[in-house]
Design a protein around this motif. Structure first.
Motif, PDB file in Angstrom:
ATOM      1  N   ALA A  21      -2.849   6.917   4.239  1.00 21.42           N
ATOM      2  CA  ALA A  21      -4.142   6.734   4.913  1.00 21.42           C
ATOM      3  C   ALA A  21      -5.263   6.561   3.902  1.00 21.42           C
ATOM      4  O   ALA A  21      -6.178   5.748   4.094  1.00 21.42           O
ATOM      5  N   GLU A  22      -5.216   7.310   2.778  1.00 22.16           N
ATOM      6  CA  GLU A  22      -6.267   7.188   1.761  1.00 22.16           C
ATOM      7  C   GLU A  22      -6.220   5.817   1.089  1.00 22.16           C
ATOM      8  O   GLU A  22      -7.265   5.183   0.865  1.00 22.16           O
ATOM      9  N   VAL A  23      -5.023   5.352   0.775  1.00 25.48           N
ATOM     10  CA  VAL A  23      -4.895   4.037   0.146  1.00 25.48           C
ATOM     11  C   VAL A  23      -5.362   2.945   1.098  1.00 25.48           C
ATOM     12  O   VAL A  23      -6.052   1.995   0.705  1.00 25.48           O
ATOM     13  N   MET A  24      -4.984   3.044   2.361  1.00 20.06           N
ATOM     14  CA  MET A  24      -5.393   2.048   3.350  1.00 20.06           C
ATOM     15  C   MET A  24      -6.923   2.019   3.479  1.00 20.06           C
ATOM     16  O   MET A  24      -7.544   0.948   3.586  1.00 20.06           O
ATOM     17  N   LEU A  25      -7.554   3.197   3.438  1.00 17.48           N
ATOM     18  CA  LEU A  25      -9.009   3.254   3.533  1.00 17.48           C
ATOM     19  C   LEU A  25      -9.661   2.566   2.335  1.00 17.48           C
ATOM     20  O   LEU A  25     -10.620   1.796   2.467  1.00 17.48           O
ATOM     21  N   LEU A  26      -9.126   2.822   1.136  1.00 15.05           N
ATOM     22  CA  LEU A  26      -9.708   2.223  -0.061  1.00 15.05           C
ATOM     23  C   LEU A  26      -9.558   0.708  -0.067  1.00 15.05           C
ATOM     24  O   LEU A  26     -10.420  -0.018  -0.594  1.00 15.05           O
TER      25      LEU A  26
ATOM     26  N   TRP B  56       0.824  -1.211   0.000  1.00 12.88           N
ATOM     27  CA  TRP B  56       0.000   0.000   0.000  1.00 12.88           C
ATOM     28  C   TRP B  56       0.859   1.263   0.000  1.00 12.88           C
ATOM     29  O   TRP B  56       0.496   2.260  -0.616  1.00 12.88           O
ATOM     30  N   ARG B  57       1.990   1.217   0.719  1.00 12.78           N
ATOM     31  CA  ARG B  57       2.882   2.382   0.712  1.00 12.78           C
ATOM     32  C   ARG B  57       3.473   2.604  -0.685  1.00 12.78           C
ATOM     33  O   ARG B  57       3.624   3.747  -1.139  1.00 12.78           O
ATOM     34  N   PHE B  58       3.789   1.519  -1.368  1.00 16.12           N
ATOM     35  CA  PHE B  58       4.298   1.645  -2.728  1.00 16.12           C
ATOM     36  C   PHE B  58       3.216   2.219  -3.645  1.00 16.12           C
ATOM     37  O   PHE B  58       3.485   3.067  -4.505  1.00 16.12           O
ATOM     38  N   GLU B  59       1.983   1.751  -3.454  1.00 20.40           N
ATOM     39  CA  GLU B  59       0.876   2.269  -4.253  1.00 20.40           C
ATOM     40  C   GLU B  59       0.641   3.751  -3.973  1.00 20.40           C
ATOM     41  O   GLU B  59       0.391   4.542  -4.891  1.00 20.40           O
ATOM     42  N   ALA B  60       0.740   4.145  -2.708  1.00 20.40           N
ATOM     43  CA  ALA B  60       0.581   5.561  -2.368  1.00 20.40           C
ATOM     44  C   ALA B  60       1.673   6.410  -3.018  1.00 20.40           C
ATOM     45  O   ALA B  60       1.413   7.504  -3.524  1.00 20.40           O
ATOM     46  N   TRP B  61       2.907   5.869  -3.015  1.00 24.10           N
ATOM     47  CA  TRP B  61       4.008   6.612  -3.666  1.00 24.10           C
ATOM     48  C   TRP B  61       3.802   6.682  -5.178  1.00 24.10           C
ATOM     49  O   TRP B  61       4.054   7.710  -5.811  1.00 24.10           O
ATOM     50  N   ARG B  62       3.296   5.608  -5.768  1.00 24.30           N
ATOM     51  CA  ARG B  62       3.131   5.558  -7.221  1.00 24.30           C
ATOM     52  C   ARG B  62       1.976   6.436  -7.681  1.00 24.30           C
ATOM     53  O   ARG B  62       2.077   7.111  -8.710  1.00 24.30           O
ATOM     54  N   THR B  63       0.883   6.462  -6.927  1.00 21.94           N
ATOM     55  CA  THR B  63      -0.304   7.217  -7.346  1.00 21.94           C
ATOM     56  C   THR B  63      -0.327   8.635  -6.804  1.00 21.94           C
ATOM     57  O   THR B  63      -1.176   9.425  -7.216  1.00 21.94           O
ATOM     58  N   GLY B  64       0.580   8.950  -5.877  1.00 19.61           N
ATOM     59  CA  GLY B  64       0.599  10.296  -5.311  1.00 19.61           C
ATOM     60  C   GLY B  64      -0.422  10.513  -4.216  1.00 19.61           C
ATOM     61  O   GLY B  64      -0.621  11.644  -3.772  1.00 19.61           O
TER      62      GLY B  64
END
Length: 582
Positions: free
Chosen positions: A146-151, A134-142
């Motif tokens: 917390a938003e990625v974890m919620l989704l 999820w942290r990698f996804e947050a870095w990749r999508t900007g």
């Protein structure tokens, strides 16, 4: 009181005249007002007691009819509160204390619970492989983590609930989920009405038909219509069908409990404010159940244990290094350790230090220790160690390189070497200022002037003047040598005066054994006297010069042609001068 000329004295709007009519009017007024009220009206203004009896009921009736009385009394109430606070602040605070205390505790408890739940959620996900993805996804999508974890953990969430008047499309009430930012609710309700009208017009729907749902991206809008109002829920994720049933139930309750305000709605939403509690019941959310990774827990515990153990070993080794270095520092001359305290960041060391001792901070740095966190508190003091006394003596006396200073076992400062007389005299004076000394001894010190005097005396004794056979006359080459000898003698006289010694130079005259003995003795004396007079003429003090003739050597076995037997030599004698007045 003058009589009234009004045709209607009773104020009843009837044009009555004549005495009979007047009597009837008086009787009618008595029947309407009653004898007591009529007496009060004739007596003048109402008394406070009468006003107090009817004022509470009048206020209640006025509040039921309109809010004019409330609006009119607001400035008076505000002024009364300000005056009360200005007079005594405790009155208002005491009155509010029973309310503020429980409200504050409830708010704090709720905030702490929310913080704890959020912290637990974050800790559960902070060390899992899923969180790394999820942290990698947050870095990749900007996006934020917390938003990625919620989704990724959210099944569904009702983000906004709207209650809309069905006939006009106006917003009646709305609630939104915490921490969410929504669009203008009036704009949303107008847009919803416009979409529903568009769908009905475009697809030839029956007027009684309704729009049940709209989907855009991962957001869904569920709509439930009632006779007078429409309930709309903006949902993120995939909601269960139970939510639709709940929406129907809440909409039915609103129609049942607020039927009159909905039927007479003309744009004022104040009468429908209490519908918000029904809308809040629809703010539901459901997350994926957390799966505890039981395999990860032992690994985490072992990692933490190893980390704590490693930190403990390093801390013990670190303190051992410091203890060794402090013990070695305490043995250094001029250093006295009084107290050592070990703290988390570094030790605190207190002690005494001679100004000439080593620098403790540099000492620790030379041992490879980090001195950024160490706290050093050293007070200055004078060490009585022989090395430090000698060091202070060298600093104060500043001896030349040819002099060594040392302190013996009796605390006596010994000076050894060669030194100028001026330095010796200054050292005699300054040595009295040195602390911790039992005495000052320079018996093993040679004056530089005395050494030079001895060297020049020896050089003079190595000189000789040669004469021709049977002559006492100083020739040209010998005259130049005599001039150099005179210069050396003048320097010897000056050095002798500086060293307080008595100088005497004996001029020894010699002759060869050729000729008569008496003549040769006389000639040797004449040669010595001639040299003396010449030296006096060259500004050598006569009192230091002594002319002496010597008998010639025996002629047996001597080469009578050797010129070195016809000469004058010099002999220097130095004795200590007698003190003045002796």
């Amino acid at each position: 009181m003058p009589e009234s000329n009004s045709p209607d004295p009773a104020g009843l709007g009837t044009d009555l005249s004549g005495e009979g009519s007047h009597r009837e009017l008086v009787e009618l007024r008595a029947l309407i007002f009653g004898r007591d009220l009529e007496a009060q009206l004739k007596a003048g203004p109402l008394s406070p007691d009468n006003v107090a009896k009817v004022l509470p009921e009048a206020i209640s009736q006025s509040a039921a009819v309109s809010e004019d009385l409330v609006i009119a009394t607001v400035p008076t109430v505000e002024s009364a509160i300000k005056a009360s606070v200005a007079q005594d602040l405790n009155v208002l605070s005491d009155a509010l204390f029973p309310v503020i205390g429980p409200a504050t505790r409830k708010a704090v408890a709720t905030a702490i619970k929310n913080l704890t739940d959020s912290l637990n959620e974050t800790l559960d996900l902070s060390v899992s492989p899923k969180s790394l993805r999820w942290r990698f996804e947050a870095w990749r999508t900007g996006r934020s983590f917390a938003e990625v974890m919620l989704l990724r953990t959210l099944l569904y969430q009702v983000e906004q609930v709207l209650l809309i008047h069905r006939q006009s499309g106006l917003l009646l009430q709305q609630v939104i989920a915490e921490t969410l930012v929504t669009q203008d609710p009036d704009l949303v309700s107008a847009m919803l009405t416009a979409i529903e009208d568009f769908v009905k017009d475009s697809f030839s729907m029956a007027p009684e038909g309704s729009l049940d749902a709209l989907e855009f991206g991962n957001l869904t809008l569920w709509i439930e219509e009632g006779p007078k109002a429409v309930l709309a829920c903006l949902i993120r994720g995939t909601p269960p069908q139970d939510l639709r049933t709940l929406m129907q139930q809440k909409l039915e309750q609103i129609h049942r409990n607020f039927a009159a305000p909905l039927a007479s709605f003309q744009g004022d939403t104040e009468a429908l404010a209490d519908t918000q509690i029904y809308l809040e019941d629809c703010l539901l959310a459901q997350y994926q159940p957390r799966k505890t990774n039981r395999k990860l827990l032992p690994i985490l515990l072992v990692t933490v244990g190893v980390g704590l153990g490693g930190w403990g070993l390093w801390e013990a080794y670190h303190r051992h290094q410091w203890r060794q270095a402090i013990a070695q520092l305490d043995k250094q001359p001029g250093i006295v350790i009084l107290e050592t305290q070990f703290r988390h960041r570094g030790p605190r060391i207190r002690g005494l230090r001679d100004p000439l001792a080593i620098n403790p901070k540099r000492w620790f740095e030379a041992k490879g220790l980090d001195t950024e966190a160490v706290q050093l508190q050293f007070e200055p003091y004078w060490s009585l160690s022989r090395d430090f006394i000698a060091a202070r003596a060298r600093k104060l006396l500043n001896p030349p390189e040819t002099v060594q200073l040392m302190v013996d076992d009796q605390q006596v400062l010994q000076a050894v070497g060669v030194a100028p007389l001026a330095w010796v005299q200054e050292a005699d004076r300054l040595s009295r200022r040195l602390e911790g000394l039992a005495g000052w001894n320079r018996d093993r010190l040679v004056l530089q002037e005395e050494q030079i005097l001895a060297q020049r005396s020896q050089a003079l004794e190595d000189q000789q003047l040669l004469f021709a056979e049977g002559s006492a006359q100083i020739t040209g080459p010998q005259q130049q040598a005599l001039t150099a000898i005179a210069k050396d003698l003048r320097a010897l006289v000056q050095l002798a005066q500086q060293t307080q010694q008595s100088l005497q130079v004996t001029i020894n005259g010699y002759a060869s054994p050729v000729g008569g003995f008496e003549r040769n003795v006389e000639l040797s004396q004449i040669r010595a006297e001639t040299v003396k007079q010449a030296l006096v003429g060259l500004k050598v003090p006569s009192e230091v010069l002594v002319a002496k003739g010597n008998a010639p050597p025996s002629a047996d076995g001597v080469d009578q042609s050797v010129q070195s037997q016809r000469k004058v030599t010099f002999q220097v004698s130095l004795t200590a001068a007698a003190p003045p007045g002796s």
